[in-house]
Design an enzyme around this catalytic site. Structure first.
Site, PDB file in Angstrom:
ATOM      1  CB  CYS A   9      26.828 -20.713   1.578  1.00 56.52           C
ATOM      2  SG  CYS A   9      28.010 -21.772   0.762  1.00 56.52           S
ATOM      3  CB  CYS A  20      28.010 -19.656  -1.657  1.00 55.93           C
ATOM      4  SG  CYS A  20      27.213 -21.249  -1.389  1.00 55.93           S
TER       5      CYS A  20
END
Length: 101
Positions: free
Chosen positions: A31, A34
């Site tokens: 991600c 993230c």
């Protein structure tokens, strides 16, 4: 304080039974957003001894992700006295993360 990797085995002890508020970062290695939030969360953990900071890898801990209704990551959640008090989805600047606490 350093970041704690949270899993289903230590969730009760580290999060639900914590005397301090807990900032949880739900993330995954693939991600992109993230990876932007991760260093901010690490920095908060290093600067704030009055809170506990935990990271939950949603790929490795699908039960915890489901328990929190995580459908999009990164998701940040704040737990106090074993209860969810705030939750935010998506990358956030440090000021907004601190404001959740």
């Amino acid at each position: 304080m350093s970041v704690i990797n949270i899993d289903k085995n230590n969730f009760q002890e580290e999060v639900l039974n914590s005397a301090k508020p807990v900032l949880l970062d739900f993330w995954a290695s693939w991600c992109g957003p993230c990876r932007m939030v991760g260093p901010i969360v690490d920095e908060i953990a290093a600067q704030r001894s009055d809170i506990k900071v935990g990271k939950i890898n949603v790929d490795q801990q699908p039960e915890l992700a489901a328990q929190f209704g995580i459908v999009s990551i990164p998701t940040l959640a704040v737990m106090k006295n074993g209860a969810l008090v705030s939750k935010a989805v998506g990358a956030r600047p440090k000021e907004q993360i601190l404001a959740m606490l």
